[in-house]
Design a protein around this motif. Structure first.
Motif, PDB file in Angstrom:
ATOM      1  N   ARG A 183      32.247  50.886  31.107  1.00 44.05           N
ATOM      2  CA  ARG A 183      31.448  50.620  32.301  1.00 44.05           C
ATOM      3  C   ARG A 183      31.531  49.182  32.455  1.00 44.05           C
ATOM      4  O   ARG A 183      31.087  48.351  31.623  1.00 44.05           O
ATOM      5  CB  ARG A 183      29.843  51.127  32.145  1.00 44.05           C
ATOM      6  N   LEU A 203      23.003  50.617  30.578  1.00 46.06           N
ATOM      7  CA  LEU A 203      24.390  50.955  31.228  1.00 46.06           C
ATOM      8  C   LEU A 203      25.240  51.755  30.087  1.00 46.06           C
ATOM      9  O   LEU A 203      26.213  52.656  30.449  1.00 46.06           O
ATOM     10  CB  LEU A 203      25.011  49.825  31.787  1.00 46.06           C
ATOM     11  N   TRP A 210      25.007  57.908  38.964  1.00 36.76           N
ATOM     12  CA  TRP A 210      24.957  56.239  38.950  1.00 36.76           C
ATOM     13  C   TRP A 210      24.114  55.937  40.190  1.00 36.76           C
ATOM     14  O   TRP A 210      23.424  54.825  40.110  1.00 36.76           O
ATOM     15  CB  TRP A 210      26.477  56.011  39.180  1.00 36.76           C
ATOM     16  N   CYS A 214      21.325  52.638  39.486  1.00 37.81           N
ATOM     17  CA  CYS A 214      21.438  51.507  40.395  1.00 37.81           C
ATOM     18  C   CYS A 214      19.834  51.397  41.056  1.00 37.81           C
ATOM     19  O   CYS A 214      19.411  50.279  41.058  1.00 37.81           O
ATOM     20  CB  CYS A 214      22.228  51.572  41.499  1.00 37.81           C
ATOM     21  N   VAL A 234      28.678  49.071  39.941  1.00 40.28           N
ATOM     22  CA  VAL A 234      28.828  49.620  38.655  1.00 40.28           C
ATOM     23  C   VAL A 234      30.398  50.600  38.757  1.00 40.28           C
ATOM     24  O   VAL A 234      30.324  51.254  39.860  1.00 40.28           O
ATOM     25  CB  VAL A 234      28.081  50.983  38.223  1.00 40.28           C
ATOM     26  N   HIS A 236      32.747  52.965  36.613  1.00 41.66           N
ATOM     27  CA  HIS A 236      32.679  53.749  35.343  1.00 41.66           C
ATOM     28  C   HIS A 236      34.151  54.101  35.159  1.00 41.66           C
ATOM     29  O   HIS A 236      34.489  54.718  35.908  1.00 41.66           O
ATOM     30  CB  HIS A 236      31.784  54.777  35.276  1.00 41.66           C
ATOM     31  N   GLU A 244      32.771  55.732  39.991  1.00 40.36           N
ATOM     32  CA  GLU A 244      31.435  55.664  41.034  1.00 40.36           C
ATOM     33  C   GLU A 244      31.249  54.130  40.818  1.00 40.36           C
ATOM     34  O   GLU A 244      31.373  53.469  40.246  1.00 40.36           O
ATOM     35  CB  GLU A 244      30.468  56.577  40.359  1.00 40.36           C
TER      36      GLU A 244
END
Length: 247
Positions: A183, A203, A210, A214, A234, A236, A244
């Motif tokens: 991530r 994280l 997600w 956030c 972010v 992933h 995402e």
């Protein structure tokens, strides 16, 4: 995801996560400054220029390709900000930080200028992969102050580099491995100044939505004063889920 915070009367941050036809992603966070409402012009210009160029880019198969594209693109952003400032008196002196990451299934290439940051969470743990271009960070590096003193230093916001402030400014660029379930977190200092590395490091093990992750970090930064705009993105590296992020 971006938030105005609790004190500022407008948001000078900008950001986004953009997918290409090849399934690769570009994440961008920019934190603008200078002039009456000109900071938001600089940061939005940076994100827009990179987004437009990304739409024309093909797939990146090697780090060299990604690094070359990012370096050239950031140079163009710098020129565009300077040009805009020269043509609009109210924008003179504006600039922006920038952190941008090209994310593929095997590697991530990161460019940054200023004190917006990129963090990596992988099987080895959680760490900051960019180094702030700030006066305080330089004082820490040279041993003149400690990291603890840096947290409350009166000149904490002084940048040594920002996009749009001088010609030919070049970003720091590095490429790291980006494997399945790794991530990346990109953020402006409105987040990193308020949330500890330990809290950001959640994280690494997070498995929920997600958007919720956030939002919880933004809430934390606002709870602790929210004096600055807060932006984070972010990425992933997941094969079971679409990559995402937040913008």
């Amino acid at each position: 995801m971006t938030d105005q915070g609790k004190v500022r009367n407008h948001n000078e941050d900008a950001g986004g996560i953009f997918s290409s036809e090849s399934g690769q992603n570009l994440a961008v966070v920019a934190d603008g400054m200078g002039g009456h409402r000109a900071g938001d012009v600089a940061s939005q210009l940076a994100v827009t220029v990179l987004h437009n160029k990304w739409q024309e880019a093909g797939a990146f198969n090697t780090p060299d390709e990604a690094e070359g594209w990012l370096k050239q693109s950031v140079l163009e952003v710098n020129q565009d900000i300077q040009q805009h400032a020269a043509q609009h008196e109210e924008c003179q002196g504006m600039g922006t930080t920038l952190v941008a990451a090209i994310c593929t299934d095997g590697f991530a290439t990161i460019a940054h200028i200023g004190d917006s940051r990129c963090y990596l969470a992988n099987s080895f743990g959680f760490k900051q992969v960019t180094e702030d271009h700030s006066l305080v960070n330089e004082l820490v590096r040279s041993g003149q102050i400690t990291s603890e003193q840096a947290e409350h230093h009166p000149r904490k916001n002084v940048l040594l580099k920002a996009l749009g402030t001088e010609e030919g400014i070049t970003p720091d660029i590095l490429t790291i491995s980006f494997d399945e379930d790794d991530r990346l977190l990109l953020c402006s200092d409105g987040l990193s100044n308020k949330v500890t590395d330990e809290e950001l490091g959640e994280l690494a093990a997070f498995n929920g939505e997600w958007e919720q992750f956030c939002q919880s970090l933004i809430h934390l930064a606002n709870e602790r004063g929210g004096e600055d705009n807060i932006t984070l993105a972010v990425i992933h590296n997941s094969h079971t889920d679409s990559k995402e992020g937040a913008d």
